[in-house]
Design a protein around this motif. Structure first.
Motif, mmCIF file in Angstrom:
data_model
loop_
_atom_site.group_PDB
_atom_site.id
_atom_site.type_symbol
_atom_site.label_atom_id
_atom_site.label_comp_id
_atom_site.label_asym_id
_atom_site.label_seq_id
_atom_site.Cartn_x
_atom_site.Cartn_y
_atom_site.Cartn_z
ATOM 1 N N THR A 56 0.827 -1.204 0.000
ATOM 2 C CA THR A 56 0.000 0.000 0.000
ATOM 3 C C THR A 56 0.859 1.250 0.000
ATOM 4 O OG1 THR A 56 -1.829 -1.131 1.109
ATOM 5 C CG2 THR A 56 -1.753 1.272 1.280
ATOM 6 N N THR A 57 1.963 1.206 0.724
ATOM 7 C CA THR A 57 2.867 2.356 0.748
ATOM 8 C C THR A 57 3.456 2.617 -0.627
ATOM 9 O OG1 THR A 57 3.461 2.002 3.070
ATOM 10 C CG2 THR A 57 5.026 3.251 1.710
ATOM 11 N N ASN A 58 3.860 1.570 -1.331
ATOM 12 C CA ASN A 58 4.538 1.732 -2.616
ATOM 13 C C ASN A 58 3.584 1.935 -3.785
ATOM 14 O OD1 ASN A 58 7.677 1.219 -2.467
ATOM 15 N ND2 ASN A 58 6.745 -0.164 -0.973
ATOM 16 N N TYR A 59 2.424 1.295 -3.730
ATOM 17 C CA TYR A 59 1.478 1.439 -4.835
ATOM 18 C C TYR A 59 0.526 2.610 -4.644
ATOM 19 C CZ TYR A 59 2.952 -3.256 -6.267
ATOM 20 O OH TYR A 59 3.690 -4.343 -6.670
ATOM 21 N N SER A 60 0.321 3.014 -3.388
ATOM 22 C CA SER A 60 -0.634 4.075 -3.099
ATOM 23 C C SER A 60 -1.985 3.705 -3.714
ATOM 24 C CB SER A 60 -0.107 5.413 -3.620
ATOM 25 O OG SER A 60 -0.969 6.473 -3.272
ATOM 26 N N THR A 61 -2.526 4.558 -4.579
ATOM 27 C CA THR A 61 -3.812 4.257 -5.216
ATOM 28 C C THR A 61 -3.645 3.606 -6.581
ATOM 29 O OG1 THR A 61 -3.880 6.469 -6.188
ATOM 30 C CG2 THR A 61 -4.934 6.165 -4.033
ATOM 31 N N ARG A 62 -2.415 3.304 -6.966
ATOM 32 C CA ARG A 62 -2.136 2.755 -8.298
ATOM 33 C C ARG A 62 -2.305 1.232 -8.287
ATOM 34 N NH1 ARG A 62 1.593 6.576 -7.051
ATOM 35 N NH2 ARG A 62 3.096 4.969 -6.426
ATOM 36 N N LYS A 63 -3.537 0.787 -8.080
ATOM 37 C CA LYS A 63 -3.875 -0.626 -7.976
ATOM 38 C C LYS A 63 -4.983 -0.932 -8.982
ATOM 39 C CE LYS A 63 -3.042 -0.301 -2.991
ATOM 40 N NZ LYS A 63 -3.706 -0.316 -1.652
ATOM 41 N N TYR A 64 -4.752 -1.959 -9.823
ATOM 42 C CA TYR A 64 -5.664 -2.226 -10.930
ATOM 43 C C TYR A 64 -5.883 -3.729 -11.061
ATOM 44 C CZ TYR A 64 -4.090 2.515 -11.651
ATOM 45 O OH TYR A 64 -3.779 3.825 -11.449
ATOM 46 N N ASN A 65 -6.875 -4.097 -11.881
ATOM 47 C CA ASN A 65 -7.198 -5.510 -12.088
ATOM 48 C C ASN A 65 -6.838 -6.005 -13.484
ATOM 49 O OD1 ASN A 65 -10.055 -4.635 -10.248
ATOM 50 N ND2 ASN A 65 -8.413 -5.916 -9.437
ATOM 51 N N THR A 66 -6.426 -5.108 -14.380
ATOM 52 C CA THR A 66 -6.004 -5.498 -15.718
ATOM 53 C C THR A 66 -4.781 -4.682 -16.122
ATOM 54 O OG1 THR A 66 -7.364 -3.853 -16.865
ATOM 55 C CG2 THR A 66 -8.388 -5.999 -16.395
ATOM 56 N N LEU A 67 -3.996 -5.246 -17.019
ATOM 57 C CA LEU A 67 -2.835 -4.521 -17.536
ATOM 58 C C LEU A 67 -3.272 -3.267 -18.275
ATOM 59 C CD1 LEU A 67 0.160 -4.207 -18.188
ATOM 60 C CD2 LEU A 67 -0.146 -5.823 -20.070
ATOM 61 N N SER A 68 -4.370 -3.339 -19.024
ATOM 62 C CA SER A 68 -4.830 -2.175 -19.780
ATOM 63 C C SER A 68 -5.197 -1.023 -18.859
ATOM 64 C CB SER A 68 -6.025 -2.546 -20.667
ATOM 65 O OG SER A 68 -7.110 -3.009 -19.883
ATOM 66 N N ALA A 69 -5.779 -1.318 -17.710
ATOM 67 C CA ALA A 69 -6.133 -0.258 -16.759
ATOM 68 C C ALA A 69 -4.885 0.383 -16.166
ATOM 69 C CB ALA A 69 -7.020 -0.824 -15.653
ATOM 70 N N ALA A 70 -3.876 -0.438 -15.884
ATOM 71 C CA ALA A 70 -2.620 0.119 -15.354
ATOM 72 C C ALA A 70 -1.944 0.983 -16.404
ATOM 73 C CB ALA A 70 -1.697 -1.014 -14.918
ATOM 74 N N TYR A 71 -1.935 0.513 -17.660
ATOM 75 C CA TYR A 71 -1.331 1.312 -18.727
ATOM 76 C C TYR A 71 -2.038 2.658 -18.872
ATOM 77 C CZ TYR A 71 -0.698 3.212 -23.358
ATOM 78 O OH TYR A 71 -0.482 4.076 -24.388
ATOM 79 N N ALA A 72 -3.370 2.653 -18.800
ATOM 80 C CA ALA A 72 -4.138 3.889 -18.955
ATOM 81 C C ALA A 72 -3.805 4.908 -17.873
ATOM 82 C CB ALA A 72 -5.633 3.576 -18.932
ATOM 83 N N ALA A 73 -3.301 4.427 -16.744
ATOM 84 C CA ALA A 73 -2.983 5.328 -15.631
ATOM 85 C C ALA A 73 -1.547 5.856 -15.680
ATOM 86 C CB ALA A 73 -3.207 4.602 -14.309
ATOM 87 N N LEU A 74 -0.734 5.380 -16.628
ATOM 88 C CA LEU A 74 0.645 5.838 -16.692
ATOM 89 C C LEU A 74 0.703 7.331 -17.010
ATOM 90 C CD1 LEU A 74 2.416 3.000 -18.716
ATOM 91 C CD2 LEU A 74 2.406 3.329 -16.243
ATOM 92 N N THR A 75 1.621 8.010 -16.367
ATOM 93 C CA THR A 75 1.821 9.426 -16.659
ATOM 94 C C THR A 75 2.485 9.572 -18.025
ATOM 95 O OG1 THR A 75 3.952 9.347 -15.526
ATOM 96 C CG2 THR A 75 2.046 10.039 -14.230
#
Length: 357
Positions: A56-75
């Protein structure tokens, strides 16, 4: 005593180290989820995954259930490396949404601020196809799984499968754009094409003349009449990989242009030559025809060579008495990242076999 040595996935771009005394991953052996200096971390885990306090400390709110969702959140203007960790137990869960890494969204990447997508712990590929879990698997049943248009991407310890058609497509497709010279690193992957009897390439590499593309400890398995890997321009190195082309046509490795070096690989084919158009260099590489290194030719894709070759339950560890055992070349003296010392299962290569194991 804990032995600390450089991580070949990260080597050359960070001072991060890894602990060989801890739990093993694949050939890169990333023990910690958080071993990239200064990185911004993103998690992809099944729904309901319980995060530890450290996570939780390292990911903060950057937690997703699919790779596509994580990619969409990249800065879009990264000031640090960006690491997407696939974590948790994926038993009974499959990611089915393909991802396109666009240059327009990632055009401020640099060699230091790259993007790494990798499997960690139970989610990591071990070299044995795991359709049920706990390893993470992206199944792009209707097209390309990962389409790479950016310049600095690394994939490690993951499973991909799909049913694709066309020589320019692929379960993994690489066609970078923009004015950045690309540096791509892909290791410890198991990639399958599940659509039989179509023209295709499992991994399609359409790089440019200045791009560098390095692949090691990977297994590509195709039941079709296409290709395991299609190589375009650029400088491409294939090290310690297993290419199983079991359809009735096509090539295991197809090179249209560029520089292609093949070391410690095994490649099978049924109808045509294993390699088309030749390779720039070939070192201790075995084939099912006469394209391989002298002494490593006409080695069949059978249980005389591997423990198991049945589709979806392959065990491509060399069988007892296999001519691949101990027939490889120690490449730990190569420049990073091709100085890895483990196989796709995370075992130290005390004796260098040909192929991913």
């Amino acid at each position: 005593m804990i032995k600390t040595i450089p991580n070949p996935i990260l080597q050359g771009l960070t001072s991060s180290t890894i602990n060989r005394g801890g739990p093993l991953g694949g050939g890169s052996d990333p023990v910690s989820e958080f071993d990239v200096d200064g990185a911004t971390y993103y998690a992809v885990a099944p729904t309901g995954h319980t995060y530890s306090a450290e996570q939780t400390t390292n990911y903060s709110t950057r937690k997703y259930n699919t790779l596509s969702a994580a990619y969409a959140a990249l800065t879009t203007a990264p000031a640090t490396p960006r690491v997407i960790n696939m974590i948790g137990d994926w038993t009974g869960v499959t990611d089915t949404t393909g991802v396109t890494f666009l240059s327009s969204a990632m055009n401020t990447e640099t060699p230091a601020n790259y993007t790494l997508v990798r499997g960690i712990g139970d989610a990591r590929c071990t070299g044995l196809w795991d359709a049920a879990g706990p390893a993470y698997r992206l199944d792009s049943t209707t097209g390309t799984g990962v389409y790479v248009r950016c310049a600095y991407l690394r994939l490690d310890g993951l499973q991909f499968t799909g049913a694709v058609y066309g020589t320019s497509s692929g379960v993994l497709r690489f066609a970078p754009t923009g004015d950045l010279t690309g540096d791509f690193r892909f290791s410890n992957l198991f990639v399958k094409n599940t659509r039989p009897n179509v023209g295709n390439a499992i991994m399609s590499i359409n790089t440019r003349s200045g791009d560098t593309f390095r692949v090691w400890n990977c297994i590509l398995s195709s039941r079709s009449n296409g290709m395991c890997i299609r190589c375009g321009d650029g400088t491409i190195s294939l090290n310690s990989c297993t290419f199983a082309q079991t359809g009735t046509g096509g090539f295991a490795v197809y090179k249209s242009s560029g520089t292609l070096a093949v070391t410690n690989c095994y490649a099978s084919n049924v109808t045509y030559a294993t390699f088309n158009n030749g390779v720039t260099s070939i070192v201790t590489t075995a084939t099912s025809d006469t394209d391989g290194t002298a002494g490593l030719q006409n080695i069949p894709y059978t249980t005389d060579t591997f423990i198991g070759v049945t589709n979806d339950i392959e065990n491509l560890n060399p069988a007892g008495g296999s001519p691949l055992l101990g027939a490889g070349t120690d490449t730990t003296g190569e420049d990073a990242p091709l100085n890895f010392d483990r196989n796709i299962a995370g075992d130290v290569r005390s004796s260098w076999n040909v192929g991913a194991f």
